[in-house]
Write a protein that holds these residues in place. Structure first.
Motif, PDB file in Angstrom:
ATOM      1  N   GLY A 338       0.826  -1.214   0.000  1.00 47.56           N
ATOM      2  CA  GLY A 338       0.000   0.000   0.000  1.00 47.56           C
ATOM      3  C   GLY A 338       0.855   1.256   0.000  1.00 47.56           C
ATOM      4  N   GLU A 339       0.185   2.412  -0.018  1.00 48.62           N
ATOM      5  CA  GLU A 339       0.870   3.711   0.042  1.00 48.62           C
ATOM      6  C   GLU A 339       1.770   3.772   1.269  1.00 48.62           C
ATOM      7  N   ASN A 340       3.014   4.202   1.075  1.00 41.39           N
ATOM      8  CA  ASN A 340       4.009   4.336   2.140  1.00 41.39           C
ATOM      9  C   ASN A 340       4.352   3.017   2.828  1.00 41.39           C
ATOM     10  N   GLU A 341       4.084   1.899   2.153  1.00 42.24           N
ATOM     11  CA  GLU A 341       4.465   0.582   2.683  1.00 42.24           C
ATOM     12  C   GLU A 341       5.594   0.034   1.820  1.00 42.24           C
ATOM     13  N   ALA A 342       6.644  -0.451   2.467  1.00 44.86           N
ATOM     14  CA  ALA A 342       7.796  -0.973   1.725  1.00 44.86           C
ATOM     15  C   ALA A 342       7.429  -2.249   0.982  1.00 44.86           C
ATOM     16  N   GLY A 343       7.955  -2.367  -0.228  1.00 46.02           N
ATOM     17  CA  GLY A 343       7.750  -3.578  -1.014  1.00 46.02           C
ATOM     18  C   GLY A 343       8.869  -3.722  -2.023  1.00 46.02           C
ATOM     19  N   GLU A 344       8.881  -4.873  -2.686  1.00 42.60           N
ATOM     20  CA  GLU A 344       9.918  -5.145  -3.682  1.00 42.60           C
ATOM     21  C   GLU A 344       9.387  -4.845  -5.085  1.00 42.60           C
ATOM     22  N   PHE A 345      10.208  -4.153  -5.877  1.00 43.64           N
ATOM     23  CA  PHE A 345       9.836  -3.889  -7.262  1.00 43.64           C
ATOM     24  C   PHE A 345       9.922  -5.180  -8.073  1.00 43.64           C
ATOM     25  N   GLN A 346       8.842  -5.480  -8.802  1.00 40.55           N
ATOM     26  CA  GLN A 346       8.842  -6.586  -9.750  1.00 40.55           C
ATOM     27  C   GLN A 346       8.392  -6.045 -11.102  1.00 40.55           C
ATOM     28  N   ILE A 347       9.059  -6.500 -12.167  1.00 39.83           N
ATOM     29  CA  ILE A 347       8.898  -5.890 -13.497  1.00 39.83           C
ATOM     30  C   ILE A 347       8.541  -6.947 -14.542  1.00 39.83           C
ATOM     31  N   LYS A 348       7.667  -6.557 -15.474  1.00 39.40           N
ATOM     32  CA  LYS A 348       7.315  -7.383 -16.636  1.00 39.40           C
ATOM     33  C   LYS A 348       7.344  -6.500 -17.876  1.00 39.40           C
ATOM     34  N   GLY A 349       7.557  -7.097 -19.036  1.00 38.59           N
ATOM     35  CA  GLY A 349       7.478  -6.311 -20.272  1.00 38.59           C
ATOM     36  C   GLY A 349       8.522  -6.732 -21.286  1.00 38.59           C
ATOM     37  N   PRO A 350       8.436  -6.206 -22.505  1.00 35.75           N
ATOM     38  CA  PRO A 350       9.342  -6.610 -23.588  1.00 35.75           C
ATOM     39  C   PRO A 350      10.801  -6.215 -23.387  1.00 35.75           C
ATOM     40  N   SER A 351      11.064  -5.294 -22.459  1.00 41.01           N
ATOM     41  CA  SER A 351      12.463  -4.873 -22.234  1.00 41.01           C
ATOM     42  C   SER A 351      13.204  -5.812 -21.283  1.00 41.01           C
ATOM     43  N   VAL A 352      12.480  -6.730 -20.618  1.00 40.05           N
ATOM     44  CA  VAL A 352      13.107  -7.609 -19.615  1.00 40.05           C
ATOM     45  C   VAL A 352      13.948  -8.679 -20.312  1.00 40.05           C
ATOM     46  N   PHE A 353      15.137  -8.925 -19.785  1.00 44.37           N
ATOM     47  CA  PHE A 353      16.131  -9.814 -20.392  1.00 44.37           C
ATOM     48  C   PHE A 353      15.610 -11.238 -20.610  1.00 44.37           C
ATOM     49  N   LYS A 354      16.311 -11.988 -21.433  1.00 42.84           N
ATOM     50  CA  LYS A 354      15.909 -13.362 -21.769  1.00 42.84           C
ATOM     51  C   LYS A 354      16.327 -14.359 -20.689  1.00 42.84           C
ATOM     52  N   GLU A 355      17.606 -14.237 -20.218  1.00 42.54           N
ATOM     53  CA  GLU A 355      18.137 -15.248 -19.291  1.00 42.54           C
ATOM     54  C   GLU A 355      19.496 -14.792 -18.768  1.00 42.54           C
ATOM     55  N   TYR A 356      19.946 -15.435 -17.689  1.00 43.89           N
ATOM     56  CA  TYR A 356      21.345 -15.341 -17.277  1.00 43.89           C
ATOM     57  C   TYR A 356      22.110 -16.407 -18.075  1.00 43.89           C
ATOM     58  N   THR A 363      18.286 -18.108 -13.425  1.00 40.87           N
ATOM     59  CA  THR A 363      17.237 -17.492 -14.245  1.00 40.87           C
ATOM     60  C   THR A 363      15.869 -17.809 -13.659  1.00 40.87           C
ATOM     61  N   GLU A 364      15.671 -19.086 -13.306  1.00 37.96           N
ATOM     62  CA  GLU A 364      14.368 -19.495 -12.750  1.00 37.96           C
ATOM     63  C   GLU A 364      14.073 -18.766 -11.441  1.00 37.96           C
ATOM     64  N   LYS A 365      15.107 -18.640 -10.591  1.00 37.44           N
ATOM     65  CA  LYS A 365      14.932 -17.954  -9.298  1.00 37.44           C
ATOM     66  C   LYS A 365      14.631 -16.474  -9.466  1.00 37.44           C
ATOM     67  N   ALA A 366      15.042 -15.906 -10.614  1.00 41.40           N
ATOM     68  CA  ALA A 366      14.893 -14.465 -10.835  1.00 41.40           C
ATOM     69  C   ALA A 366      13.467 -14.071 -11.212  1.00 41.40           C
ATOM     70  N   PHE A 367      12.626 -15.056 -11.509  1.00 41.92           N
ATOM     71  CA  PHE A 367      11.255 -14.773 -11.928  1.00 41.92           C
ATOM     72  C   PHE A 367      10.251 -15.472 -11.019  1.00 41.92           C
ATOM     73  N   THR A 368       9.088 -14.832 -10.836  1.00 44.29           N
ATOM     74  CA  THR A 368       7.987 -15.491 -10.127  1.00 44.29           C
ATOM     75  C   THR A 368       7.359 -16.513 -11.068  1.00 44.29           C
ATOM     76  N   LYS A 369       6.508 -17.360 -10.509  1.00 41.97           N
ATOM     77  CA  LYS A 369       5.857 -18.389 -11.340  1.00 41.97           C
ATOM     78  C   LYS A 369       4.994 -17.767 -12.439  1.00 41.97           C
ATOM     79  N   ASP A 370       4.474 -16.539 -12.177  1.00 45.59           N
ATOM     80  CA  ASP A 370       3.648 -15.900 -13.211  1.00 45.59           C
ATOM     81  C   ASP A 370       4.437 -14.886 -14.048  1.00 45.59           C
ATOM     82  N   GLY A 371       5.795 -15.003 -14.039  1.00 51.97           N
ATOM     83  CA  GLY A 371       6.608 -14.298 -15.026  1.00 51.97           C
ATOM     84  C   GLY A 371       7.092 -12.905 -14.676  1.00 51.97           C
ATOM     85  N   TRP A 372       6.991 -12.482 -13.404  1.00 55.38           N
ATOM     86  CA  TRP A 372       7.508 -11.176 -13.001  1.00 55.38           C
ATOM     87  C   TRP A 372       8.984 -11.301 -12.631  1.00 55.38           C
ATOM     88  N   PHE A 373       9.807 -10.372 -13.116  1.00 54.44           N
ATOM     89  CA  PHE A 373      11.221 -10.357 -12.738  1.00 54.44           C
ATOM     90  C   PHE A 373      11.355  -9.759 -11.345  1.00 54.44           C
TER      91      PHE A 373
END
Length: 492
Positions: A338-356, A363-373
């Protein structure tokens, strides 16, 4: 088809690059890149994603090599000209590269690798000589580049981006920051990192604009470039702005006025790659009238968030997600913060890298099961704009049940009249888990750390006050100016 290179065919007569005092057109860049591609192919139809490493300073030649590798179907792996031999050897072994294209200045430096690792060290000059070949068709999903993470928290990992990823990273910024053909930018950043390669050089070349290289940073040279009136944009890391301010401070009143007036005329000045201390932003605004645009990015995603080009730029904040970038802030319960609550940034989109590179588990650890980096960066939404609290592994200190932002404490410490700079880390502690510890860089005289602690008690809650201090003349930093906090911990 590589859209970045295809677009250059529409600008053949325009100046693309200024390098070592010489101007080069887009046509000359395309010709040289084709020569490089022909040399690399050497009769083959396609490099088929062979890793080609190159150790070349920021220059026209660097760009021609990078584009030539892409045209031939290879993966470009730029090496850092400031790295010691073991760091370069690590990249060669990790990528299994069989070739290093080397500027003449580095041939002797690299020669031990030829004997020990069986790597072919190829001189730069012959690779640029006129040669022709039929070039392969390049697909956007092909691997294009491997850049290595800075390794501030673990061994560097090779971040693989495709041509499609790179195109998304470029177009996002070109649109958000309104790049135009008539733009002119000075590139003072290292070219083994996304900041210099994508944000500066590639955005300029996508737009038909001009990128001038300054291979070695000198504050006077940068100020002279700003005073020339040819620049429309400038991008740098916070330590560069700090050094430019120091140069301005030491100049005569007349020279200060000249520098300030020239800087005020640029249409955009950006700071990134490390957190920008608010006092630096405020001082830069005071002397130039420019509010530095802060943004947030990573090797793995290009740029993710940015302050507004035309709207408000709030000190200490990184703005909102860029167009085409999906972002969510997730708290420790895996729910939206929520507002002013700490959280971790997770990113999706065409600019996100393919793999380590060749690290499927990482690589697997870097993404959530639903594909967020999973970025590992902690932040919060504050009055409609995001701010970074720090990197979970090094900037978030877990002490006595609290999660404490090292960056917040650093911002406060820099306001102390006797502190020139500082860095805060958490040191292991049996009772507290970690204890807040600060390294102080004094302005001119010895610092009484007890008095600093007393002063801090008026600024911060007691659990955020450092329990350990060391005083040093400099902070350990990597080539991009980021404080290497694991190195710093060893100093306590």
């Amino acid at each position: 088809m590589i859209q970045l290179i295809e677009r250059a065919k529409g600008f053949t007569e325009r100046v693309a690059l200024v390098s070592n005092g010489t101007s080069y057109t887009y046509g000359q860049l395309l010709d040289s890149a084709q020569h490089v591609a022909a040399h690399l192919l050497n009769g083959k139809a396609d490099l088929e994603e062979a890793r080609i490493t190159f150790l070349v300073p920021p220059s026209f030649e660097y760009t021609a090599i990078q584009w030539g590798i892409w045209m031939a179907g290879g993966i470009a792996v730029p090496l850092c000209v400031l790295h010691p031999l073991p760091s370069i050897e690590y990249v060669l072994r990790d990528t299994q590269a069989k070739m290093v294209i080397a500027h003449p200045d580095y041939m002797d430096f690299l020669s031990p690798l030829e004997k020990e690792n069986g790597v072919s060290i190829v001189a730069l000059t012959p690779v640029l000589e006129n040669r022709s070949a039929e070039l392969p068709d390049i697909r956007t999903e092909q691997r294009a580049m491997i850049l290595y993470t800075s390794g501030t928290t673990s061994k560097p990992k090779g971040v693989v981006t495709t041509h499609a990823n790179i195109q998304a990273q470029i177009t996002t910024l070109v649109n958000a920051w309104e790049w135009q053909q008539d733009d002119y930018i000075l590139n003072i950043l290292p070219l083994h990192h996304v900041h210099g390669i994508i944000n500066v050089m590639s955005c300029a070349l996508w737009s038909g604009a001009c990128c001038e290289f300054l291979p070695k940073f000198e504050a006077e040279s940068v100020w002279n470039s700003i005073k020339s009136g040819r620049l429309t944009l400038f991008m740098a890391v916070p330590t560069i702005y700090y050094k430019l301010i120091a140069f301005w401070d030491d100049a005569s009143e007349t020279a200060q006025e000249e520098m300030s007036e020239a800087a005020s005329k640029l249409r955009l000045m950006v700071s990134g790659s490390a957190a920008l201390p608010v006092p630096v932003l405020e001082k830069w605004r005071k002397i130039t009238g420019q509010t530095l645009l802060e943004r947030y990015g990573m090797t793995e995603i290009g740029m993710g968030l940015s302050n507004s080009y035309r709207g408000e730029r709030r000190p200490g904040h990184i703005g909102l997600p860029l167009p085409g970038v999906e972002m969510r802030l997730v708290n420790s319960d895996d729910k939206t913060a929520g507002e002013n609550e700490a959280g971790e940034f997770q990113i999706k989109g065409p600019s996100v890298f393919k793999e380590y590179w060749q690290k499927p588990e990482a690589t697997e650890k870097a993404f959530t099961k639903d594909g967020w980096f999973i970025t590992g960066d902690i932040g919060m939404l504050n009055n409609g704009s995001y701010k970074i609290l720090g990197r979970d592994s090094v900037d978030i200190i877990k002490s006595g049940g609290y999660k404490i932002s090292a960056l917040e404490i650093e911002d406060v410490l820099r306001k102390h009249p006797m502190v020139r700079d500082c860095a805060v880390v958490g040191l292991p502690d049996e009772e507290w888990g970690e204890v807040v510890s600060a390294c102080l860089i004094p302005k001119d005289e010895a610092i009484d750390t007890k008095k600093v602690s007393e002063w801090l008690k008026e600024q911060l809650p007691r659990y955020k006050i450092p329990r350990n201090y060391i005083v040093r003349n400099t902070l350990p930093r990597n080539v991009l100016g980021k404080v290497t906090k694991n190195e710093l911990k060893k100093m306590f």
